[in-house]
Design a protein around this motif. Structure first.
Motif, PDB file in Angstrom:
ATOM      1  N   SER A 128       1.020  -1.274  -0.192  1.00  0.00           N
ATOM      2  CA  SER A 128       0.286   0.058   0.338  1.00  0.00           C
ATOM      3  C   SER A 128       0.769   1.528  -0.264  1.00  0.00           C
ATOM      4  O   SER A 128       0.462   2.173  -0.553  1.00  0.00           O
ATOM      5  CB  SER A 128      -0.590   0.185   1.262  1.00  0.00           C
ATOM      6  OG  SER A 128      -1.658  -0.797   1.123  1.00  0.00           O
ATOM      7  N   ASP A 129       1.643   1.182   1.313  1.00  0.00           N
ATOM      8  CA  ASP A 129       3.232   2.207   1.291  1.00  0.00           C
ATOM      9  C   ASP A 129       3.642   2.193  -0.530  1.00  0.00           C
ATOM     10  O   ASP A 129       3.521   3.890  -1.043  1.00  0.00           O
ATOM     11  CB  ASP A 129       4.180   2.165   1.661  1.00  0.00           C
ATOM     12  CG  ASP A 129       3.006   2.625   3.329  1.00  0.00           C
ATOM     13  OD1 ASP A 129       2.252   3.251   2.968  1.00  0.00           O
ATOM     14  OD2 ASP A 129       3.622   1.661   4.591  1.00  0.00           O
ATOM     15  N   ALA A 130       3.959   1.928  -1.305  1.00  0.00           N
ATOM     16  CA  ALA A 130       5.001   1.864  -2.973  1.00  0.00           C
ATOM     17  C   ALA A 130       3.197   1.747  -3.599  1.00  0.00           C
ATOM     18  O   ALA A 130       3.788   3.315  -4.383  1.00  0.00           O
ATOM     19  CB  ALA A 130       4.789   0.115  -3.170  1.00  0.00           C
ATOM     20  N   ARG A 131       2.123   2.205  -3.085  1.00  0.00           N
ATOM     21  CA  ARG A 131       0.706   2.536  -4.448  1.00  0.00           C
ATOM     22  C   ARG A 131       1.154   3.613  -4.138  1.00  0.00           C
ATOM     23  O   ARG A 131       1.062   4.869  -5.171  1.00  0.00           O
ATOM     24  CB  ARG A 131      -0.167   2.164  -4.291  1.00  0.00           C
ATOM     25  CG  ARG A 131      -0.145   0.584  -4.259  1.00  0.00           C
ATOM     26  CD  ARG A 131      -1.464  -0.083  -4.768  1.00  0.00           C
ATOM     27  NE  ARG A 131      -1.962  -1.410  -4.587  1.00  0.00           N
ATOM     28  CZ  ARG A 131      -1.733  -2.793  -3.776  1.00  0.00           C
ATOM     29  NH1 ARG A 131      -1.648  -2.140  -2.922  1.00  0.00           N
ATOM     30  NH2 ARG A 131      -1.562  -3.681  -4.701  1.00  0.00           N
ATOM     31  N   LEU A 132       1.149   4.532  -2.629  1.00  0.00           N
ATOM     32  CA  LEU A 132       0.886   6.064  -2.502  1.00  0.00           C
ATOM     33  C   LEU A 132       2.302   6.643  -3.420  1.00  0.00           C
ATOM     34  O   LEU A 132       2.040   8.053  -3.421  1.00  0.00           O
ATOM     35  CB  LEU A 132       0.410   5.986  -0.617  1.00  0.00           C
ATOM     36  CG  LEU A 132      -0.783   5.374  -0.208  1.00  0.00           C
ATOM     37  CD1 LEU A 132      -0.352   5.605   1.287  1.00  0.00           C
ATOM     38  CD2 LEU A 132      -1.609   6.314  -0.840  1.00  0.00           C
ATOM     39  N   LEU A 133       3.417   5.779  -3.319  1.00  0.00           N
ATOM     40  CA  LEU A 133       4.844   6.512  -3.436  1.00  0.00           C
ATOM     41  C   LEU A 133       4.788   6.656  -5.008  1.00  0.00           C
ATOM     42  O   LEU A 133       5.400   7.405  -5.659  1.00  0.00           O
ATOM     43  CB  LEU A 133       6.428   5.914  -2.820  1.00  0.00           C
ATOM     44  CG  LEU A 133       5.760   5.841  -1.687  1.00  0.00           C
ATOM     45  CD1 LEU A 133       7.455   4.777  -1.426  1.00  0.00           C
ATOM     46  CD2 LEU A 133       6.481   7.353  -1.185  1.00  0.00           C
ATOM     47  N   LEU A 134       3.601   5.404  -5.660  1.00  0.00           N
ATOM     48  CA  LEU A 134       3.821   5.811  -7.166  1.00  0.00           C
ATOM     49  C   LEU A 134       3.032   6.556  -7.522  1.00  0.00           C
ATOM     50  O   LEU A 134       3.038   6.988  -8.947  1.00  0.00           O
ATOM     51  CB  LEU A 134       3.566   4.236  -8.076  1.00  0.00           C
ATOM     52  CG  LEU A 134       4.391   3.178  -7.727  1.00  0.00           C
ATOM     53  CD1 LEU A 134       4.031   1.910  -8.322  1.00  0.00           C
ATOM     54  CD2 LEU A 134       5.823   4.253  -8.634  1.00  0.00           C
ATOM     55  N   ALA A 135       2.034   6.908  -7.081  1.00  0.00           N
ATOM     56  CA  ALA A 135       0.605   7.286  -7.189  1.00  0.00           C
ATOM     57  C   ALA A 135       1.174   9.227  -7.857  1.00  0.00           C
ATOM     58  O   ALA A 135       0.741   9.567  -8.989  1.00  0.00           O
ATOM     59  CB  ALA A 135      -0.462   8.037  -6.013  1.00  0.00           C
ATOM     60  N   PRO A 136       1.949   9.764  -7.142  1.00  0.00           N
ATOM     61  CA  PRO A 136       1.950  11.064  -7.672  1.00  0.00           C
ATOM     62  C   PRO A 136       3.264  11.241  -9.093  1.00  0.00           C
ATOM     63  O   PRO A 136       2.948  11.819 -10.120  1.00  0.00           O
ATOM     64  CB  PRO A 136       3.360  11.569  -6.831  1.00  0.00           C
ATOM     65  CG  PRO A 136       3.076  11.549  -5.195  1.00  0.00           C
ATOM     66  CD  PRO A 136       2.408   9.880  -5.845  1.00  0.00           C
ATOM     67  N   SER A 137       4.088  10.094  -9.718  1.00  0.00           N
ATOM     68  CA  SER A 137       4.811  10.237 -10.639  1.00  0.00           C
ATOM     69  C   SER A 137       3.339  10.023 -11.568  1.00  0.00           C
ATOM     70  O   SER A 137       3.766  10.248 -12.836  1.00  0.00           O
ATOM     71  CB  SER A 137       5.358   8.995 -10.791  1.00  0.00           C
ATOM     72  OG  SER A 137       5.551   8.195 -10.147  1.00  0.00           O
ATOM     73  N   LEU A 138       2.977   8.961 -11.194  1.00  0.00           N
ATOM     74  CA  LEU A 138       1.660   8.502 -12.244  1.00  0.00           C
ATOM     75  C   LEU A 138       0.207   9.380 -12.517  1.00  0.00           C
ATOM     76  O   LEU A 138       0.311   9.840 -13.894  1.00  0.00           O
ATOM     77  CB  LEU A 138       1.292   7.221 -11.550  1.00  0.00           C
ATOM     78  CG  LEU A 138       2.221   6.246 -12.011  1.00  0.00           C
ATOM     79  CD1 LEU A 138       0.415   5.194 -10.578  1.00  0.00           C
ATOM     80  CD2 LEU A 138       2.542   5.334 -12.767  1.00  0.00           C
TER      81      LEU A 138
END
Length: 304
Positions: A26-36
């Motif tokens: 879940s933390d990895a998805r949150l970290l990827l969200a801004p770049s995506l």
């Protein structure tokens, strides 16, 4: 900790490790969200907008693009003038990529095998420093060098090689020279890191088995470096295909390539639908060549 299933009475283990892994995902998805989100806003949405423009009717007096049509693509593929521009663009890009590969492989290999740290750092800096200068500035410098009364012609006349100035500027040769100067540092840096990752033990093993240095390089080192070579060639090819400043300044109005033609249609003529179709054709051809070369290399050398 265990939990009893309400369906079949089986016991399912739910330890702290599983919950920890779920939290990390879940933390990895949150970290990827801004770049995506940035990629979506800066790349995908403009592509969809450009696709809509490429299928719209062009009316010089209209302020909005309406209708759906393929006439822009039919105009491109039905006119030999634009097909020649596309062929010229691909020829220049492939030529620059091939020359950068021939010049970059030995340079990158030598840099990677230098043991003296100070000398290696100096050579890497000498390779990277030209990238700090803008393409327009470098193109202006090449204009001074390659002009009819520039430094190159003056040196050739002074040395007695030629008696009259040779036309170099505003030719395809000048564009290739200028693009090679821009692209070669990218090739060297890409390949140098790859050769660094290839241990010298492979070369030493081949030499101990009787292979000559050239045979070792072509039969052992180059196949191992093929993924990096493909990446470097792809980077140089994409940059050459989309080059703008160098063809405009060094090639002049008589030597036309795709990127300047897209700018001309969009900004000077204000024909955004046709400019968008030109951009999509260029992007599609580049993508097709990339996929075909990747498949070919995968069959020959494995995964790249």
């Amino acid at each position: 900790m265990t939990a009893l299933s309400a369906v079949d009475g089986t016991v399912e283990a739910r330890g702290p490790g599983r919950a920890h892994r779920t939290t990390r995902r879940s933390d990895a998805r949150l970290l990827l969200a801004p770049s995506l989100a940035l990629v979506l806003a800066g790349l995908v949405l403009p592509l969809f907008l450009m696709a809509r423009y490429s299928l719209a009717h062009f009316e010089p007096t209209a302020t909005e693009f309406t209708g759906w049509t393929l006439e822009n693509f039919v105009k491109f593929f039905g006119d030999p003038f634009y097909l020649r521009i596309l062929a010229r663009t691909l020829t220049v890009a492939l030529s620059c990529t091939a020359i950068c590969l021939l010049l970059g492989v030995p340079a990158a290999y030598i840099i990677s095998r230098i043991s003296h740290r100070g000398l290696k750092t100096a050579l890497i800096l000498a390779t990277v420093i030209p990238l700090l200068m803008g393409n327009a500035v470098r193109a202006a410098g090449w204009m001074v060098l390659l002009a009819d009364k520039g430094l190159v012609n003056s040196a050739l006349i002074f040395s007695g090689v030629i008696s009259e100035p040779v036309r170099i500027l505003y030719t395809g040769t000048a564009v290739v020279i200028g693009l090679i100067a821009v692209l070669l540092p990218f090739m060297i840096i890409s390949l140098q890191s790859v050769f660094e990752g290839i241990g010298e033990v492979y070369e030493e093993a081949a030499l101990t088995m009787g292979a000559r240095p050239w045979t070792t390089f072509f039969r052992v080192t180059l196949p191992l470096a093929m993924p990096g070579i493909f990446s470097g060639c792809l980077l140089c090819f994409v940059l050459a295909v989309n080059a703008y400043a160098t063809p405009v300044l060094i090639g002049g109005p008589s030597f036309q390539m795709m990127a300047p033609k897209v700018y001309e249609q969009a900004i000077k003529i204000n024909n955004w639908p046709f400019a968008a179709s030109l951009a999509f054709v260029l992007m599609g051809v580049t993508f097709a060549l990339t996929v075909l070369s990747s498949i070919t290399l995968q069959k020959r050398y494995g995964a790249v």
